[in-house]
Design a protein around this motif. Structure first.
Motif, PDB file in Angstrom:
ATOM      1  N   ASN A 167     -15.193 -25.203 -52.043  1.00 40.19           N
ATOM      2  CA  ASN A 167     -14.600 -24.054 -52.731  1.00 40.19           C
ATOM      3  C   ASN A 167     -15.235 -22.728 -52.340  1.00 40.19           C
ATOM      4  O   ASN A 167     -14.796 -21.665 -52.789  1.00 40.19           O
ATOM      5  CB  ASN A 167     -14.631 -24.246 -54.252  1.00 40.19           C
ATOM      6  N   GLY A 169     -11.855 -25.963 -58.963  1.00 40.26           N
ATOM      7  CA  GLY A 169     -12.949 -25.771 -58.016  1.00 40.26           C
ATOM      8  C   GLY A 169     -12.930 -26.773 -56.881  1.00 40.26           C
ATOM      9  O   GLY A 169     -13.972 -27.039 -56.277  1.00 40.26           O
ATOM     10  N   GLY A 170     -11.744 -27.307 -56.576  1.00 40.44           N
ATOM     11  CA  GLY A 170     -11.632 -28.305 -55.518  1.00 40.44           C
ATOM     12  C   GLY A 170     -11.766 -29.738 -55.994  1.00 40.44           C
ATOM     13  O   GLY A 170     -11.498 -30.670 -55.233  1.00 40.44           O
ATOM     14  N   LEU A 188     -11.352 -23.320 -49.746  1.00 42.47           N
ATOM     15  CA  LEU A 188     -10.404 -22.808 -50.733  1.00 42.47           C
ATOM     16  C   LEU A 188     -10.693 -21.341 -50.990  1.00 42.47           C
ATOM     17  O   LEU A 188     -11.786 -20.984 -51.445  1.00 42.47           O
ATOM     18  CB  LEU A 188     -10.510 -23.606 -52.033  1.00 42.47           C
ATOM     19  N   CYS A 215     -16.582 -16.933 -49.268  1.00 38.56           N
ATOM     20  CA  CYS A 215     -16.013 -18.289 -49.318  1.00 38.56           C
ATOM     21  C   CYS A 215     -15.506 -18.723 -47.954  1.00 38.56           C
ATOM     22  O   CYS A 215     -15.633 -19.900 -47.581  1.00 38.56           O
ATOM     23  CB  CYS A 215     -14.917 -18.367 -50.369  1.00 38.56           C
ATOM     24  N   ALA A 268      -9.070 -22.036 -55.508  1.00 31.04           N
ATOM     25  CA  ALA A 268     -10.205 -22.805 -56.032  1.00 31.04           C
ATOM     26  C   ALA A 268     -10.030 -23.114 -57.520  1.00 31.04           C
ATOM     27  O   ALA A 268     -10.027 -24.286 -57.915  1.00 31.04           O
ATOM     28  CB  ALA A 268     -11.519 -22.085 -55.752  1.00 31.04           C
ATOM     29  N   ASN A 277     -17.990 -21.423 -53.180  1.00 32.95           N
ATOM     30  CA  ASN A 277     -18.694 -20.690 -54.229  1.00 32.95           C
ATOM     31  C   ASN A 277     -20.212 -20.728 -54.113  1.00 32.95           C
ATOM     32  O   ASN A 277     -20.905 -19.912 -54.717  1.00 32.95           O
ATOM     33  CB  ASN A 277     -18.258 -21.208 -55.599  1.00 32.95           C
TER      34      ASN A 277
END
Length: 367
Positions: free
Chosen positions: A133, A119-120, A109, A292, A114, A135
């Motif tokens: 995501n 955040g998924g 994402l 990402c 995201a 992150n």
């Protein structure tokens, strides 16, 4: 991670979306698309549920005949993504389905896709593909970027993290608390989340505030917010401050440097990937990727099965991604050279009393 040494690499897909200037970004994909006024795009993308087109592919230098990844552009504006809702999630879910049909086993994402999916976490129901995501690796690379920029600051520099309690900010704060000595100022809108994050750190390691005016106390400001326009302004910065902007779309403006020539703004979350050949526009030069996207690629290289980073990634996941970056270092996956608003820049020599930061995928990875 389910990434045994013998696990074969698999193809992945990565979701991007137009940034604030939709016409400019779509013109980067196909020049005539840049001639359409933004107001036309804004109206069309609000009214119609369009499928996500494939707008690029990536291949690895060690296997140039194979497609390593597909880039899919989600037809939503930043304002729509920040607003969220069922329609937005339905369009993103459709893009994930298209990625799966192409053969992707992991879907990453990008940018605001995201937060638009928590955040998924809103895609956790997908069992046909893994979701990440991005992150965890973003936090790791932002940590390395902050570590590098500390060489420009006084030895007792204060670090402000704006958006500290978010999906990237939480593991980044934990990394900085464990591996630097500088005092931390954690800034966000939600005081309860800030206090929870503060409680996870060693006692006295960080202060928390919801007041953006206190950012003016910091020598290094790490920006981790999600918005459609500039959040960090001239009045928020002390004399000579250094800003690490880790936002997409950007939450700083080029006008900031005109108003405050004493301030330096460095782009965050950029990864050097010379072994990745890209066809398609993502707003970055060849050989550079967003962290990402790099996380998604690394999971495919490792043959990781299932979901990875959903919601707020754990500190351990950021460290795992650093280890994977070292494992596939023949393709790159190191901190990119410094950029400011997309242009390469030279950093000054380390300030007196500070040591230069070693470069490499595992720099700063030791406890």
């Amino acid at each position: 991670m389910n990434d045994a040494p013998s696990a074969p690499r698999h193809p992945v897909a990565f979701l991007v979306h137009p940034r604030t200037n939709v016409a400019r970004d779509l013109g980067g994909i196909l020049r005539p698309l840049g001639w359409v006024p933004n107001r036309v795009y804004d109206a069309a993308l609000r009214r119609f549920d369009l499928p996500a087109p494939v707008t690029g592919t990536l291949r690895y230098a060690d296997r140039p005949a194979e497609t390593a990844a597909w880039l899919l552009t989600v037809p939503l504006t930043p304002a729509s993504l920040l607003q969220g809702g069922r329609r937005v999630q339905r369009i993103i879910d459709g893009a994930v389905s298209k990625a799966a049909a192409l053969g992707a086993r992991t879907v990453g994402l990008g940018a605001l896709t995201a937060p638009a999916t928590a955040g998924g976490a809103a895609l956790r129901h997908r069992t046909d593909v893994g979701i990440t995501n991005g992150n965890a690796f973003t936090a790791a690379m932002t940590f390395l970027g902050a570590e590098r920029l500390l060489s420009l600051c006084p030895p007792d520099a204060r670090i402000a993290l704006v958006g500290a309690s978010g999906s990237v900010g939480t593991p980044l704060t934990q990394l900085l608390a464990r591996r630097t000595q500088q005092p931390l100022l954690l800034v966000a809108r939600n005081e309860a989340r800030l206090l929870s994050l503060q409680a996870s750190l060693p006692a006295g390691r960080a202060e928390v505030t919801t007041d953006m005016r206190r950012v003016r106390e910091a020598d290094l400001v790490v920006l981790l917010t999600s918005a459609t326009d500039a959040v960090l302004r001239s009045e928020h910065l002390k004399e000579g401050a250094v800003v690490l902007d880790d936002t997409q779309p950007r939450n700083t403006s080029p006008e900031l440097l005109q108003e405050r020539p004493d301030v330096r703004v460095i782009d965050g979350g950029l990864v050097s990937v010379p072994g990745v050949q890209r066809k398609g526009f993502i707003g970055l030069p060849q050989g550079v990727a967003y962290a990402c996207l790099a996380e998604t690629l690394l999971l495919g290289l490792a043959g990781h099965q299932g979901h990875y980073s959903l919601g707020r990634p754990r500190l351990e996941q950021a460290e795992e991604m650093l280890a994977l970056a070292g494992r596939f270092s023949h393709l790159g996956f190191t901190l990119a050279a410094p950029h400011s608003f997309g242009q390469p820049v030279e950093l000054e020599e380390a300030a007196a009393g500070s040591a230069p930061v070693p470069m490499g995928p595992l720099a700063g990875a030791q406890a």
